[in-house]
Design a protein around this motif. Sequence first.
Motif, PDB file in Angstrom:
ATOM      1  N   VAL A 142      38.050  33.177  54.516  1.00 56.16           N
ATOM      2  CA  VAL A 142      37.450  34.253  53.723  1.00 56.16           C
ATOM      3  C   VAL A 142      38.442  35.394  53.524  1.00 56.16           C
ATOM      4  O   VAL A 142      38.572  35.943  52.417  1.00 56.16           O
ATOM      5  CB  VAL A 142      36.165  34.768  54.397  1.00 56.16           C
ATOM      6  N   LYS A 143      39.157  35.760  54.578  1.00 49.19           N
ATOM      7  CA  LYS A 143      40.102  36.870  54.492  1.00 49.19           C
ATOM      8  C   LYS A 143      41.167  36.598  53.443  1.00 49.19           C
ATOM      9  O   LYS A 143      41.545  37.497  52.664  1.00 49.19           O
ATOM     10  CB  LYS A 143      40.755  37.102  55.859  1.00 49.19           C
ATOM     11  N   THR A 144      41.647  35.376  53.402  1.00 51.76           N
ATOM     12  CA  THR A 144      42.681  35.017  52.423  1.00 51.76           C
ATOM     13  C   THR A 144      42.087  34.842  51.027  1.00 51.76           C
ATOM     14  O   THR A 144      42.674  35.276  50.034  1.00 51.76           O
ATOM     15  CB  THR A 144      43.373  33.711  52.844  1.00 51.76           C
ATOM     16  N   ALA A 145      40.915  34.215  50.970  1.00 49.79           N
ATOM     17  CA  ALA A 145      40.328  33.851  49.676  1.00 49.79           C
ATOM     18  C   ALA A 145      40.007  35.059  48.814  1.00 49.79           C
ATOM     19  O   ALA A 145      40.251  35.054  47.596  1.00 49.79           O
ATOM     20  CB  ALA A 145      39.066  33.017  49.896  1.00 49.79           C
ATOM     21  N   PHE A 146      39.444  36.119  49.409  1.00 44.84           N
ATOM     22  CA  PHE A 146      38.931  37.228  48.613  1.00 44.84           C
ATOM     23  C   PHE A 146      39.760  38.508  48.729  1.00 44.84           C
ATOM     24  O   PHE A 146      39.294  39.591  48.406  1.00 44.84           O
ATOM     25  CB  PHE A 146      37.469  37.484  48.985  1.00 44.84           C
ATOM     26  N   GLU A 147      41.008  38.340  49.181  1.00 46.88           N
ATOM     27  CA  GLU A 147      41.907  39.489  49.202  1.00 46.88           C
ATOM     28  C   GLU A 147      42.151  39.988  47.779  1.00 46.88           C
ATOM     29  O   GLU A 147      42.192  41.186  47.511  1.00 46.88           O
ATOM     30  CB  GLU A 147      43.226  39.098  49.869  1.00 46.88           C
ATOM     31  N   ARG A 148      42.339  39.021  46.866  1.00 44.47           N
ATOM     32  CA  ARG A 148      42.396  39.334  45.441  1.00 44.47           C
ATOM     33  C   ARG A 148      41.310  38.537  44.749  1.00 44.47           C
ATOM     34  O   ARG A 148      40.955  37.433  45.179  1.00 44.47           O
ATOM     35  CB  ARG A 148      43.760  38.967  44.855  1.00 44.47           C
ATOM     36  N   ILE A 149      40.795  39.076  43.643  1.00 44.56           N
ATOM     37  CA  ILE A 149      39.719  38.383  42.943  1.00 44.56           C
ATOM     38  C   ILE A 149      40.028  38.269  41.461  1.00 44.56           C
ATOM     39  O   ILE A 149      40.873  38.990  40.921  1.00 44.56           O
ATOM     40  CB  ILE A 149      38.352  39.087  43.135  1.00 44.56           C
ATOM     41  N   ALA A 150      39.323  37.341  40.830  1.00 44.22           N
ATOM     42  CA  ALA A 150      39.374  37.176  39.383  1.00 44.22           C
ATOM     43  C   ALA A 150      37.948  37.242  38.850  1.00 44.22           C
ATOM     44  O   ALA A 150      37.007  36.773  39.512  1.00 44.22           O
ATOM     45  CB  ALA A 150      40.019  35.850  39.012  1.00 44.22           C
ATOM     46  N   ILE A 151      37.779  37.831  37.674  1.00 41.70           N
ATOM     47  CA  ILE A 151      36.454  37.970  37.067  1.00 41.70           C
ATOM     48  C   ILE A 151      36.537  37.533  35.613  1.00 41.70           C
ATOM     49  O   ILE A 151      37.389  38.019  34.853  1.00 41.70           O
ATOM     50  CB  ILE A 151      35.934  39.420  37.126  1.00 41.70           C
ATOM     51  N   SER A 152      35.666  36.611  35.213  1.00 45.11           N
ATOM     52  CA  SER A 152      35.507  36.273  33.795  1.00 45.11           C
ATOM     53  C   SER A 152      34.086  36.636  33.387  1.00 45.11           C
ATOM     54  O   SER A 152      33.148  36.477  34.169  1.00 45.11           O
ATOM     55  CB  SER A 152      35.778  34.789  33.540  1.00 45.11           C
ATOM     56  N   ALA A 153      33.944  37.143  32.177  1.00 45.46           N
ATOM     57  CA  ALA A 153      32.629  37.585  31.713  1.00 45.46           C
ATOM     58  C   ALA A 153      32.458  37.253  30.235  1.00 45.46           C
ATOM     59  O   ALA A 153      33.417  37.328  29.453  1.00 45.46           O
ATOM     60  CB  ALA A 153      32.469  39.089  31.931  1.00 45.46           C
ATOM     61  N   TYR A 154      31.227  36.899  29.865  1.00 46.87           N
ATOM     62  CA  TYR A 154      30.897  36.550  28.479  1.00 46.87           C
ATOM     63  C   TYR A 154      29.545  37.164  28.151  1.00 46.87           C
ATOM     64  O   TYR A 154      28.572  37.002  28.893  1.00 46.87           O
ATOM     65  CB  TYR A 154      30.849  35.028  28.324  1.00 46.87           C
ATOM     66  N   GLY A 155      29.499  37.879  27.040  1.00 47.05           N
ATOM     67  CA  GLY A 155      28.247  38.523  26.631  1.00 47.05           C
ATOM     68  C   GLY A 155      28.456  40.018  26.447  1.00 47.05           C
ATOM     69  O   GLY A 155      29.526  40.477  26.038  1.00 47.05           O
ATOM     70  N   ASN A 156      27.413  40.776  26.770  1.00 46.88           N
ATOM     71  CA  ASN A 156      27.480  42.241  26.669  1.00 46.88           C
ATOM     72  C   ASN A 156      28.106  42.771  27.961  1.00 46.88           C
ATOM     73  O   ASN A 156      27.430  43.318  28.836  1.00 46.88           O
ATOM     74  CB  ASN A 156      26.072  42.801  26.467  1.00 46.88           C
ATOM     75  N   CYS A 157      29.428  42.628  28.075  1.00 45.42           N
ATOM     76  CA  CYS A 157      30.100  42.811  29.359  1.00 45.42           C
ATOM     77  C   CYS A 157      31.018  44.025  29.409  1.00 45.42           C
ATOM     78  O   CYS A 157      31.809  44.167  30.336  1.00 45.42           O
ATOM     79  CB  CYS A 157      30.894  41.566  29.713  1.00 45.42           C
ATOM     80  N   SER A 158      30.914  44.924  28.444  1.00 47.38           N
ATOM     81  CA  SER A 158      31.848  46.053  28.391  1.00 47.38           C
ATOM     82  C   SER A 158      31.685  47.011  29.560  1.00 47.38           C
ATOM     83  O   SER A 158      32.616  47.761  29.888  1.00 47.38           O
ATOM     84  CB  SER A 158      31.673  46.823  27.082  1.00 47.38           C
ATOM     85  N   GLY A 159      30.530  47.008  30.214  1.00 46.37           N
ATOM     86  CA  GLY A 159      30.298  47.936  31.316  1.00 46.37           C
ATOM     87  C   GLY A 159      30.744  47.442  32.673  1.00 46.37           C
ATOM     88  O   GLY A 159      30.623  48.171  33.671  1.00 46.37           O
ATOM     89  N   ILE A 160      31.287  46.219  32.759  1.00 45.48           N
ATOM     90  CA  ILE A 160      31.687  45.657  34.063  1.00 45.48           C
ATOM     91  C   ILE A 160      33.031  46.235  34.483  1.00 45.48           C
ATOM     92  O   ILE A 160      33.986  46.283  33.717  1.00 45.48           O
ATOM     93  CB  ILE A 160      31.776  44.125  33.983  1.00 45.48           C
ATOM     94  N   THR A 161      33.104  46.669  35.727  1.00 53.01           N
ATOM     95  CA  THR A 161      34.344  47.207  36.282  1.00 53.01           C
ATOM     96  C   THR A 161      35.403  46.109  36.375  1.00 53.01           C
ATOM     97  O   THR A 161      35.087  44.955  36.668  1.00 53.01           O
ATOM     98  CB  THR A 161      34.076  47.773  37.694  1.00 53.01           C
ATOM     99  N   TYR A 162      36.658  46.496  36.167  1.00 56.17           N
ATOM    100  CA  TYR A 162      37.751  45.529  36.270  1.00 56.17           C
ATOM    101  C   TYR A 162      38.074  45.236  37.726  1.00 56.17           C
ATOM    102  O   TYR A 162      37.831  46.047  38.623  1.00 56.17           O
ATOM    103  CB  TYR A 162      38.993  46.052  35.527  1.00 56.17           C
ATOM    104  N   SER A 163      38.632  44.052  37.950  1.00 58.08           N
ATOM    105  CA  SER A 163      38.839  43.550  39.320  1.00 58.08           C
ATOM    106  C   SER A 163      39.740  44.460  40.145  1.00 58.08           C
ATOM    107  O   SER A 163      39.544  44.595  41.351  1.00 58.08           O
ATOM    108  CB  SER A 163      39.419  42.142  39.276  1.00 58.08           C
ATOM    109  N   ASP A 164      40.747  45.086  39.506  1.00 55.03           N
ATOM    110  CA  ASP A 164      41.664  45.917  40.278  1.00 55.03           C
ATOM    111  C   ASP A 164      41.084  47.293  40.617  1.00 55.03           C
ATOM    112  O   ASP A 164      41.729  48.093  41.274  1.00 55.03           O
ATOM    113  CB  ASP A 164      42.998  46.076  39.552  1.00 55.03           C
ATOM    114  N   GLU A 165      39.846  47.551  40.167  1.00 51.65           N
ATOM    115  CA  GLU A 165      39.188  48.802  40.465  1.00 51.65           C
ATOM    116  C   GLU A 165      38.126  48.658  41.552  1.00 51.65           C
ATOM    117  O   GLU A 165      37.437  49.627  41.891  1.00 51.65           O
ATOM    118  CB  GLU A 165      38.542  49.372  39.186  1.00 51.65           C
ATOM    119  N   ILE A 166      37.974  47.436  42.043  1.00 50.10           N
ATOM    120  CA  ILE A 166      36.929  47.185  43.063  1.00 50.10           C
ATOM    121  C   ILE A 166      37.596  47.033  44.422  1.00 50.10           C
ATOM    122  O   ILE A 166      38.515  46.239  44.589  1.00 50.10           O
ATOM    123  CB  ILE A 166      36.124  45.912  42.736  1.00 50.10           C
TER     124      ILE A 166
END
Length: 417
Positions: A393-417
Amino acid sequence: MRSSLVSKSAVAAKIKTTASPLRAKLSNGLQVVSQDNGGAVSQLILAFRAGSRYQSTTQQGLVHHIRNFVGRDVQSYPGLQLVWASAASGGQMNSFASRDILGVHMAVPRDTAEYALSILGQVASRPAFKPWEIEDVLPTIRADLTRKTPYGIVFEDIHRAAFRNDSLGHSLYAQKNEIGRFGSEEMKEFAKKHFVNGNGVLVGINVDSETLNNYGEQNGAIQDGSLVVSHLSPFRGGDYRRTSPGSAVHVIIAGTGAQNNDVKQLAAQSIIAAHIQTTVSPLTQNILPGGVPSGSAVSASYDGSGLIGIYLNTTAAMSDPLVRRTVEEFRNLKIKNLEGTKRRAINEILFNSQNTVFTGFDLATAALHKGPEPSAIIEEIQKIQEKDVNGFVKTAFERIAISAYGNCSGITYSDEI
């Protein structure tokens, strides 16, 4: 019986009732894998290390074109003759592609397997790519694009987000502006390099291993050639978004997953996926309001890297807080009932092993990348301890990727979380 009540002894008994696959590497370099469960229907696969990651950056969409050529003319026979021959043997034939492999699958009555192999070898390794047939293939590629689901869109895009411009970021699908870009000669060159003995695997389920080995050694269809090595594609993390009208949002959040030849990583990933998948998981209870079961695990393993995460279907108003809570839960993930989760992971592997088509695909991928058999992953799951899960878990979620489809303009970007 509930999966959490299945004992290790029952699992062991189940494993013993399933035939173990037999692997061999022939003198010409072709890998052969057979698993005879005594079934009446034989599943035959001829595949090569030629998935979408083997396209160059200027060849995006090439594998999609080649995959859809299956059923057309081959170098020695008209395509219609082979299709009719397949039907006459009682068989069904289709092509498939992943990021790692490209191949053809046939399902036939067991007593026609030897005859079906001669058809399979021609169809999978000797496509003619005649220029006048290209126009017939293009509508099938366009049709594939129209059938993509929201989940299919974000699943493709999570690879773009996670691996960016590296080989695992190459899509399985041609984009609209890529349809028809490739000529006959370019497809022939790709096939000449990749559709060869040293780069291929022949898989047979419910067929005698001697039949497979004899065909692999004596057939004249598959040309001689060497193994093709893919470019490394490390997980980088990032974001990829597509907007569409409406209030719905489809999201995949993923971290670094297991590579397909690391049995310990695969075991840990199976446990994490089982923890995410169940509707009584503390993770889904925490991130989804009211415990609504709208999340499902995303788990993919490739040569050199992989993905582990969750798919969410939500609304624009809920999307950003949901994404933030999910990332927080991933980074603080703890499994309280490890033994129960391990049993669910084992049950999932055993359940999937009953589907001989999926089993054949997994055996082909494992053979071409020196991956473990399902029984080896099950044995490793039984050994996994809490510290192993925590380390993964420690290695897996150190960095993340996010894909979004739809009305997704309000989702925070991965490097801001």
